[in-house]
Design an enzyme around this catalytic site. Structure first.
Site, PDB file in Angstrom:
ATOM      1  N   ASP A  48       0.825  -1.219   0.000  1.00 41.38           N
ATOM      2  CA  ASP A  48       0.000   0.000   0.000  1.00 41.38           C
ATOM      3  C   ASP A  48       0.860   1.271   0.000  1.00 41.38           C
ATOM      4  OD1 ASP A  48      -2.777  -0.147   0.015  1.00 41.38           O
ATOM      5  OD2 ASP A  48      -2.871  -0.747   2.119  1.00 41.38           O
ATOM      6  N   GLU A  87      -5.402   7.457  -0.448  1.00 43.99           N
ATOM      7  CA  GLU A  87      -5.946   6.784   0.732  1.00 43.99           C
ATOM      8  C   GLU A  87      -4.981   6.831   1.927  1.00 43.99           C
ATOM      9  OE1 GLU A  87      -6.940   2.610   0.320  1.00 43.99           O
ATOM     10  OE2 GLU A  87      -7.719   2.553   2.357  1.00 43.99           O
ATOM     11  N   ASP A 101      -6.225   5.073  -4.980  1.00 46.35           N
ATOM     12  CA  ASP A 101      -6.265   3.957  -4.036  1.00 46.35           C
ATOM     13  C   ASP A 101      -5.115   3.037  -4.440  1.00 46.35           C
ATOM     14  OD1 ASP A 101      -6.780   1.843  -2.376  1.00 46.35           O
ATOM     15  OD2 ASP A 101      -8.944   1.858  -2.702  1.00 46.35           O
ATOM     16  N   ILE A 136      -3.838   0.275  -3.231  1.00 49.65           N
ATOM     17  CA  ILE A 136      -4.364  -1.091  -3.374  1.00 49.65           C
ATOM     18  C   ILE A 136      -5.808  -1.069  -2.914  1.00 49.65           C
ATOM     19  CG2 ILE A 136      -4.326  -3.499  -2.620  1.00 49.65           C
ATOM     20  CD1 ILE A 136      -1.463  -3.457  -2.337  1.00 49.65           C
ATOM     21  N   ASP A 137      -6.692  -1.339  -3.838  1.00 50.92           N
ATOM     22  CA  ASP A 137      -8.101  -1.484  -3.490  1.00 50.92           C
ATOM     23  C   ASP A 137      -8.359  -2.987  -3.437  1.00 50.92           C
ATOM     24  OD1 ASP A 137     -10.797  -0.630  -3.100  1.00 50.92           O
ATOM     25  OD2 ASP A 137     -11.222  -1.213  -5.162  1.00 50.92           O
ATOM     26  N   THR A 158      -7.700  -4.941  -0.332  1.00 58.10           N
ATOM     27  CA  THR A 158      -6.552  -5.480   0.425  1.00 58.10           C
ATOM     28  C   THR A 158      -6.774  -6.944   0.803  1.00 58.10           C
ATOM     29  OG1 THR A 158      -7.531  -4.482   2.377  1.00 58.10           O
ATOM     30  CG2 THR A 158      -5.767  -3.278   1.354  1.00 58.10           C
ATOM     31  N   ASP A 173     -12.355   4.914  -4.058  1.00 60.69           N
ATOM     32  CA  ASP A 173     -12.905   3.571  -4.243  1.00 60.69           C
ATOM     33  C   ASP A 173     -13.847   3.479  -5.439  1.00 60.69           C
ATOM     34  OD1 ASP A 173     -11.625   2.079  -2.249  1.00 60.69           O
ATOM     35  OD2 ASP A 173     -12.947   2.890  -0.693  1.00 60.69           O
TER      36      ASP A 173
HETATM   37  N1  LIG Z   1     -18.291  -1.064   5.725  1.00 58.08           N
HETATM   38  C1  LIG Z   1     -17.888  -0.916   4.474  1.00 58.08           C
HETATM   39  N2  LIG Z   1     -18.787  -0.781   3.480  1.00 58.08           N
HETATM   40  C2  LIG Z   1     -18.396  -0.639   2.219  1.00 58.08           C
HETATM   41  N3  LIG Z   1     -17.095  -0.632   1.830  1.00 58.08           N
HETATM   42  C3  LIG Z   1     -16.142  -0.763   2.768  1.00 58.08           C
HETATM   43  C4  LIG Z   1     -16.488  -0.923   4.121  1.00 58.08           C
HETATM   44  N4  LIG Z   1     -15.354  -1.024   4.828  1.00 58.08           N
HETATM   45  C5  LIG Z   1     -14.337  -0.923   3.946  1.00 58.08           C
HETATM   46  N5  LIG Z   1     -14.796  -0.772   2.699  1.00 58.08           N
HETATM   47  C6  LIG Z   1     -14.016  -0.587   1.464  1.00 58.08           C
HETATM   48  O1  LIG Z   1     -14.376  -1.483   0.455  1.00 58.08           O
HETATM   49  C7  LIG Z   1     -13.299  -1.574  -0.466  1.00 58.08           C
HETATM   50  C8  LIG Z   1     -13.107  -2.972  -0.940  1.00 58.08           C
HETATM   51  O2  LIG Z   1     -14.194  -3.216  -1.715  1.00 58.08           O
HETATM   52  P1  LIG Z   1     -14.701  -4.665  -1.989  1.00 58.08           P
HETATM   53  O3  LIG Z   1     -15.305  -5.165  -0.729  1.00 58.08           O
HETATM   54  O4  LIG Z   1     -15.692  -4.432  -3.074  1.00 58.08           O
HETATM   55  O5  LIG Z   1     -13.507  -5.435  -2.409  1.00 58.08           O
HETATM   56  C9  LIG Z   1     -12.109  -1.079   0.235  1.00 58.08           C
HETATM   57  O6  LIG Z   1     -11.745   0.134  -0.339  1.00 58.08           O
HETATM   58  C10 LIG Z   1     -12.574  -0.890   1.646  1.00 58.08           C
HETATM   59  O7  LIG Z   1     -11.966   0.175   2.273  1.00 58.08           O
HETATM   60  P2  LIG Z   1     -10.444   0.084   2.810  1.00 58.08           P
HETATM   61  O8  LIG Z   1      -9.562   0.281   1.607  1.00 58.08           O
HETATM   62  O9  LIG Z   1     -10.307   1.166   3.787  1.00 58.08           O
HETATM   63  O10 LIG Z   1     -10.277  -1.300   3.408  1.00 58.08           O
HETATM   64 MG   LIG Z   2     -10.250   0.834  -1.521  1.00 59.36          MG
HETATM   65 MG   LIG Z   3      -6.804   0.745  -0.455  1.00 65.42          MG
HETATM   66 MG   LIG Z   4      -7.454   0.502   3.121  1.00 66.36          MG
END
Ligand SMILES: Nc1ncnc2c1ncn2[C@@H]1O[C@H](COP(=O)(O)O)[C@@H](O)[C@H]1OP(=O)(O)O
Ligand SMILES: [Mg+2]
Ligand SMILES: [Mg+2]
Ligand SMILES: [Mg+2]
Length: 335
Positions: free
Chosen positions: A48, A71, A127, A129-130, A132, A277
């Site tokens: 990341d 991010e 982002d 890494i989307d 993770t 995102d």
């Molecule tokens: N409660 C939540 N509802 C929706 N999306 C979320 C939630 N928590 C984290 N995310 C984000 O969903 C994305 C991943 O998407 P998907 O589930 O479709 O793979 C990530 O960017 C993640 O954020 P983060 O990067 O902070 O972990």
């Molecule tokens: Mg993300």
């Molecule tokens: Mg990310």
């Molecule tokens: Mg994250």
């Protein structure tokens, strides 16, 4: 290629290529190498920060005046407690980027991502890494970069290092694609590591028979309401099981016509989606001829700062079925 945002497009692709390299390297070194104890999330943290350092320093070199909504920030890399993480991030970043950057330059590059965004002017959103969780599982994740001008997404580049070239034949096909879209110029796909000559235009599907559509959603039940989507799918007469996939790769699949509907239905009343995102993915689907909105049918509003304050959830679909899908979604989320 010349024309509207052609320089930005080229630089963004290069930045996403380089960031994808570091992600793949980290995965090979740390996850496949089995040097980890189960549940250790450190590799994704290394990747990341390194990916954000790489993208931001490439953007800075070419567009020094453009702010970035990224991010990550360098807080966890500072001081004595951040020493181990910091030295690993410096090492990884310099395996990919040249000429080498100093520790200080890398931390500063990461913190170029602290811009607040907003209604006016131009900025990038990243982002690094989307998905993770997908990364750690060796499944889908994406490096997502977009350019926003006066609140509207104008360019999106999505690097999907693990996405099979043919998702219907995933064991006998190459992996790794970059999706690119510029406002008004269509959507394209190219193999990761490829050149402009390898780019092909992509289109969302044109299927109208809902019983034959494929819908996709998050793997994580904490990120989308899988029970609401099952009810909606049932009402729409969808018979195929959902394709569950992490990250904005889902938008790539809709833009490419590999799936027809993407549902992201709010689970928690307090979670607000982040602009990084959805920015790259949403322009990709729109330029591929698909439609994207939130679950109320409202356009995603990228002018509200770092988060999509005015929106709830996401719906993307091919243009011929979108109206029926959003009608069913609205009925479900308001019930
Ligand atoms: N409660 C939540 N509802 C929706 N999306 C979320 C939630 N928590 C984290 N995310 C984000 O969903 C994305 C991943 O998407 P998907 O589930 O479709 O793979 C990530 O960017 C993640 O954020 P983060 O990067 O902070 O972990
Ligand atoms: Mg993300
Ligand atoms: Mg990310
Ligand atoms: Mg994250």
């Amino acid at each position: 290629m010349s024309g509207y945002l052609s320089r930005e497009r080229k630089v963004a692709i290069e930045a996403v290529e380089q960031a994808s390299k570091v992600c793949k390297l980290v995965f090979k070194q740390l996850v496949e190498g089995e040097t980890l104890t189960k549940g250790d999330k450190s590799p994704v943290t290394f990747a990341d920060f390194s990916a954000q350092a790489i993208v931001n320093s490439i953007l800075e070199k070419h567009f020094p005046n453009d702010p970035i909504v990224g991010e990550e920030d360098s807080k966890d890399l500072q001081g004595e407690s951040g020493e181990k993480l910091r030295s690993k991030v410096v090492e990884l970043t310099n395996l990919v980027i040249s000429p080498s950057l100093s520790e200080d330059q890398i931390l500063k590059a990461i913190d170029r991502g602290q811009y607040e965004g907003g209604k006016s002017g131009r900025f990038w959103t990243l982002d690094p890494i989307d998905g993770t969780k997908g990364f750690l599982r060796g499944e889908q994740y994406a490096v997502c970069l977009a350019l926003i001008e006066d609140g509207k997404v104008k360019l999106g580049v999505l690097g999907c290092p693990n996405l099979p070239h043919d998702i219907n034949n995933e064991h006998n096909t190459g992996r790794g694609s970059i999706f690119v879209a510029v406002k008004g110029r269509g959507a394209f796909r190219r193999p990761l590591g490829g050149s402009d000559e390898d780019e092909t235009p992509i289109k969302a599907s044109s299927i109208t028979d809902l019983t034959k559509t494929k819908f996709c959603e998050s793997v994580e039940s904490g990120h989308t309401s899988q029970s609401d989507s099952a009810t909606i799918a049932n009402k729409l007469g969808i018979t195929l099981p959902p394709v569950r996939m992490d990250s904005q790769c889902k938008y790539g699949c809709i833009a490419n016509g590999d799936a027809d509907i993407y549902l992201r239905l709010r689970v928690s009343a307090t979670y607000v989606e982040k602009i990084w995102d959805h920015a790259a993915g949403s322009i990709l689907v729109a330029e591929a001829g698909g439609r994207v909105s939130d679950t109320n049918g409202d356009e995603l509003d990228f002018s509200q700062g770092r988060r999509l304050e005015k929106n709830v959830g996401v719906v993307a679909a091919n243009a011929s079925i979108y109206d029926k899908v959003i009608e069913a979604v609205k009925a479900q989320v308001s019930s």
